[in-house]
Write a protein that holds these residues in place. Structure first.
Motif, PDB file in Angstrom:
ATOM      1  N   UNK A 136       2.858 -11.197   3.708  1.00 50.66           N
ATOM      2  CA  UNK A 136       1.509 -11.759   3.615  1.00 50.66           C
ATOM      3  C   UNK A 136       0.783 -11.392   2.312  1.00 50.66           C
ATOM      4  N   UNK A 137       1.402 -10.569   1.473  1.00 48.97           N
ATOM      5  CA  UNK A 137       0.697  -9.979   0.343  1.00 48.97           C
ATOM      6  C   UNK A 137      -0.042 -10.971  -0.542  1.00 48.97           C
ATOM      7  N   UNK A 146     -12.916 -16.226   7.726  1.00 46.50           N
ATOM      8  CA  UNK A 146     -12.389 -14.877   7.933  1.00 46.50           C
ATOM      9  C   UNK A 146     -10.957 -14.959   8.449  1.00 46.50           C
ATOM     10  N   UNK A 147     -10.025 -14.427   7.668  1.00 51.72           N
ATOM     11  CA  UNK A 147      -8.628 -14.302   8.082  1.00 51.72           C
ATOM     12  C   UNK A 147      -8.337 -12.832   8.330  1.00 51.72           C
ATOM     13  N   UNK A 148      -7.622 -12.550   9.412  1.00 44.28           N
ATOM     14  CA  UNK A 148      -7.429 -11.172   9.873  1.00 44.28           C
ATOM     15  C   UNK A 148      -5.945 -10.838   9.894  1.00 44.28           C
ATOM     16  N   UNK A 149      -5.593  -9.723   9.279  1.00 39.35           N
ATOM     17  CA  UNK A 149      -4.207  -9.280   9.168  1.00 39.35           C
ATOM     18  C   UNK A 149      -4.111  -7.830   9.654  1.00 39.35           C
ATOM     19  N   UNK A 150      -2.955  -7.461  10.210  1.00 37.05           N
ATOM     20  CA  UNK A 150      -2.713  -6.060  10.539  1.00 37.05           C
ATOM     21  C   UNK A 150      -3.549  -5.527  11.684  1.00 37.05           C
ATOM     22  N   UNK A 151      -3.837  -6.366  12.670  1.00 36.19           N
ATOM     23  CA  UNK A 151      -4.530  -5.929  13.876  1.00 36.19           C
ATOM     24  C   UNK A 151      -3.605  -6.134  15.073  1.00 36.19           C
ATOM     25  N   UNK A 152      -3.751  -5.298  16.088  1.00 37.38           N
ATOM     26  CA  UNK A 152      -3.033  -5.516  17.335  1.00 37.38           C
ATOM     27  C   UNK A 152      -2.008  -4.448  17.640  1.00 37.38           C
ATOM     28  N   UNK A 156      -2.044   0.390  -0.489  1.00 35.42           N
ATOM     29  CA  UNK A 156      -1.390  -0.830  -0.972  1.00 35.42           C
ATOM     30  C   UNK A 156      -0.112  -0.495  -1.738  1.00 35.42           C
ATOM     31  N   UNK A 157      -0.105   0.632  -2.429  1.00 32.26           N
ATOM     32  CA  UNK A 157       1.062   1.006  -3.234  1.00 32.26           C
ATOM     33  C   UNK A 157       2.303   1.128  -2.359  1.00 32.26           C
ATOM     34  N   UNK A 158       3.376   0.491  -2.793  1.00 29.20           N
ATOM     35  CA  UNK A 158       4.661   0.433  -2.097  1.00 29.20           C
ATOM     36  C   UNK A 158       4.661  -0.547  -0.930  1.00 29.20           C
ATOM     37  N   UNK A 159       3.525  -1.167  -0.635  1.00 36.56           N
ATOM     38  CA  UNK A 159       3.445  -2.119   0.487  1.00 36.56           C
ATOM     39  C   UNK A 159       2.876  -3.467   0.023  1.00 36.56           C
ATOM     40  N   UNK A 160       2.866  -3.694  -1.289  1.00 35.26           N
ATOM     41  CA  UNK A 160       2.207  -4.883  -1.847  1.00 35.26           C
ATOM     42  C   UNK A 160       2.749  -6.182  -1.254  1.00 35.26           C
ATOM     43  N   UNK A 161       4.030  -6.266  -1.013  1.00 30.40           N
ATOM     44  CA  UNK A 161       4.632  -7.512  -0.531  1.00 30.40           C
ATOM     45  C   UNK A 161       4.028  -7.945   0.805  1.00 30.40           C
ATOM     46  N   UNK A 162       3.666  -6.960   1.636  1.00 33.89           N
ATOM     47  CA  UNK A 162       3.149  -7.260   2.970  1.00 33.89           C
ATOM     48  C   UNK A 162       1.632  -7.207   3.059  1.00 33.89           C
ATOM     49  N   UNK A 163       0.985  -6.325   2.294  1.00 32.81           N
ATOM     50  CA  UNK A 163      -0.467  -6.144   2.440  1.00 32.81           C
ATOM     51  C   UNK A 163      -1.256  -6.537   1.191  1.00 32.81           C
ATOM     52  N   UNK A 164      -0.561  -6.900   0.099  1.00 28.27           N
ATOM     53  CA  UNK A 164      -1.245  -7.248  -1.133  1.00 28.27           C
ATOM     54  C   UNK A 164      -1.682  -6.016  -1.899  1.00 28.27           C
ATOM     55  N   UNK A 165      -2.316  -6.243  -3.057  1.00 34.04           N
ATOM     56  CA  UNK A 165      -2.816  -5.098  -3.837  1.00 34.04           C
ATOM     57  C   UNK A 165      -4.268  -5.252  -4.257  1.00 34.04           C
ATOM     58  N   UNK A 201       2.384  -3.987  12.663  1.00 36.14           N
ATOM     59  CA  UNK A 201       2.930  -5.330  12.837  1.00 36.14           C
ATOM     60  C   UNK A 201       2.885  -6.156  11.549  1.00 36.14           C
ATOM     61  N   UNK A 202       2.271  -5.624  10.497  1.00 30.14           N
ATOM     62  CA  UNK A 202       2.213  -6.348   9.220  1.00 30.14           C
ATOM     63  C   UNK A 202       3.456  -6.104   8.374  1.00 30.14           C
ATOM     64  N   UNK A 203       4.247  -5.093   8.717  1.00 27.12           N
ATOM     65  CA  UNK A 203       5.457  -4.796   7.959  1.00 27.12           C
ATOM     66  C   UNK A 203       6.447  -5.952   8.061  1.00 27.12           C
TER      67      UNK A 203
END
Length: 325
Positions: A143-144, A271-277, A161-170, A137-139
């Motif tokens: 949020x990167x 605490x901020x939470x990303x990419x769960x659910x 993280x590689x190739x997904x930096x825009x959404x998950x950061x690096x 659901x983070x795609x």
């Protein structure tokens, strides 16, 4: 003439104050819009300047579960386990290998840091943390940069993280893993081992020395690229505490993601939470792997963990970012 001067002075002061306020308003908005294109983010910018001054409110539900004195990380001074904790942890593994625990711990802390990490809690500390899960659901979330703006960014297992930096950061400051999910790390990242069995600790030693352990219940890497001065081991008592207090006994033991989130609650002030659910069909997939799997798991109480995470959000103890999908 005096009245006119007073009137001019008042108007000038009012215009100056208004100009300053407008400048500050749009300055804050511009900073946030650079970091994230979503309209809700300006409100978050207002909040982040007072992150650790906010009162999240008293919660009896939270207070009944949260135990500030639980040991988070293993070291030589806290490595002797109480009988009930050792018995529970021993049942998760081959009972025979558990008998080597004391010997293995001695080896661990002759090789890796023997420190009391994160004992700096106090009213003056303000540590912001992003816990980044692996949900699809983070795609597309963008949020990167928001993720990378946190003091600590804690990732789980193999999430790349590689190739997904825009959404998950690096940025990665900590990665929690076990032998079967191990990946190479850069020199600045903490390797946080989740030991479900003594063999996991033995693998950690082997991966930095003899490299002879290549198989647990499946093939595992015989070595790992990581900084041995940045190695931590989750305490078995902490694992049991999460199972008892937060998962309320659901599943055999907590999932890595759930353990990571509760760990963050203990070392972070925000605490901020990303990419769960999961999705509406109670299915989920990794953002890097499209294979759909069941949300519930025999080993972990996935459904109950999810309810607890949502409750933590409702109690204002974490902030959940649920992405777009």
């Amino acid at each position: 003439m005096t009245m006119r001067l007073k009137r001019v002075f008042k108007i000038t002061a009012l215009l100056s104050s208004t100009t300053i306020l407008l400048f500050l308003y749009f300055q804050n908005a511009a900073v946030v819009l650079i970091n994230n294109s979503y309209s809700f983010v300006f409100e978050r910018a207002q909040r982040t300047s007072h992150i650790c001054l906010e009162d999240s409110g008293n919660s009896s539900w939270f207070n009944e579960r949260y135990k500030p004195t639980v040991p988070l990380l293993l070291n030589s001074t806290n490595s002797v386990l109480q009988r009930n904790i050792f018995s529970w942890w021993k049942e998760l593994q081959d009972v025979r290998s558990a008998s080597n625990y004391t010997k293995v711990v001695d080896q661990l802390f002759s090789l890796f840091p023997n420190e009391d990490h994160y004992s700096d809690a106090g009213p003056d500390r303000c540590r912001t943390c992003a816990v980044v899960g692996n949900s699809g659901n983070i795609l597309g979330s963008n949020y990167g940069q928001l993720i990378d703006s946190h003091d600590l960014v804690i990732r789980i297992n193999k999430g790349p993280t590689e190739d997904y930096e825009k959404d998950v950061g690096n940025k990665t400051t900590h990665r929690i893993m076990y032998p079967e999910s191990a990946v190479d790390l850069d020199d600045n990242t903490y390797l946080v081992l989740l030991p479900v069995k003594v063999l996991d600790m033995q693998w950690l030693i082997s991966a930095f020395t003899t490299r002879h352990i290549r198989h647990t219940y499946t093939n595992v890497p015989s070595s790992i690229k990581a900084n041995k001065d940045k190695v931590m081991i989750l305490h078995p008592e902490f694992i049991k505490y999460v199972h008892d207090n937060w998962a309320e006994g659901h599943g055999r033991y907590p999932s890595t993601g759930f353990l990571t989130l509760i760990f963050a609650l203990h070392i972070c002030d925000k605490v901020d939470v990303f990419g769960f659910g999961a999705n509406s069909d109670r299915k989920w997939h990794h953002y890097f792997d499209k294979t759909m799997t069941s949300f519930e798991n025999d080993s972990h109480g996935g459904d109950f963990e999810n309810k607890t995470i949502n409750q933590l959000h409702q109690e204002n103890k974490i902030l959940m970012y649920k992405g777009l999908k």
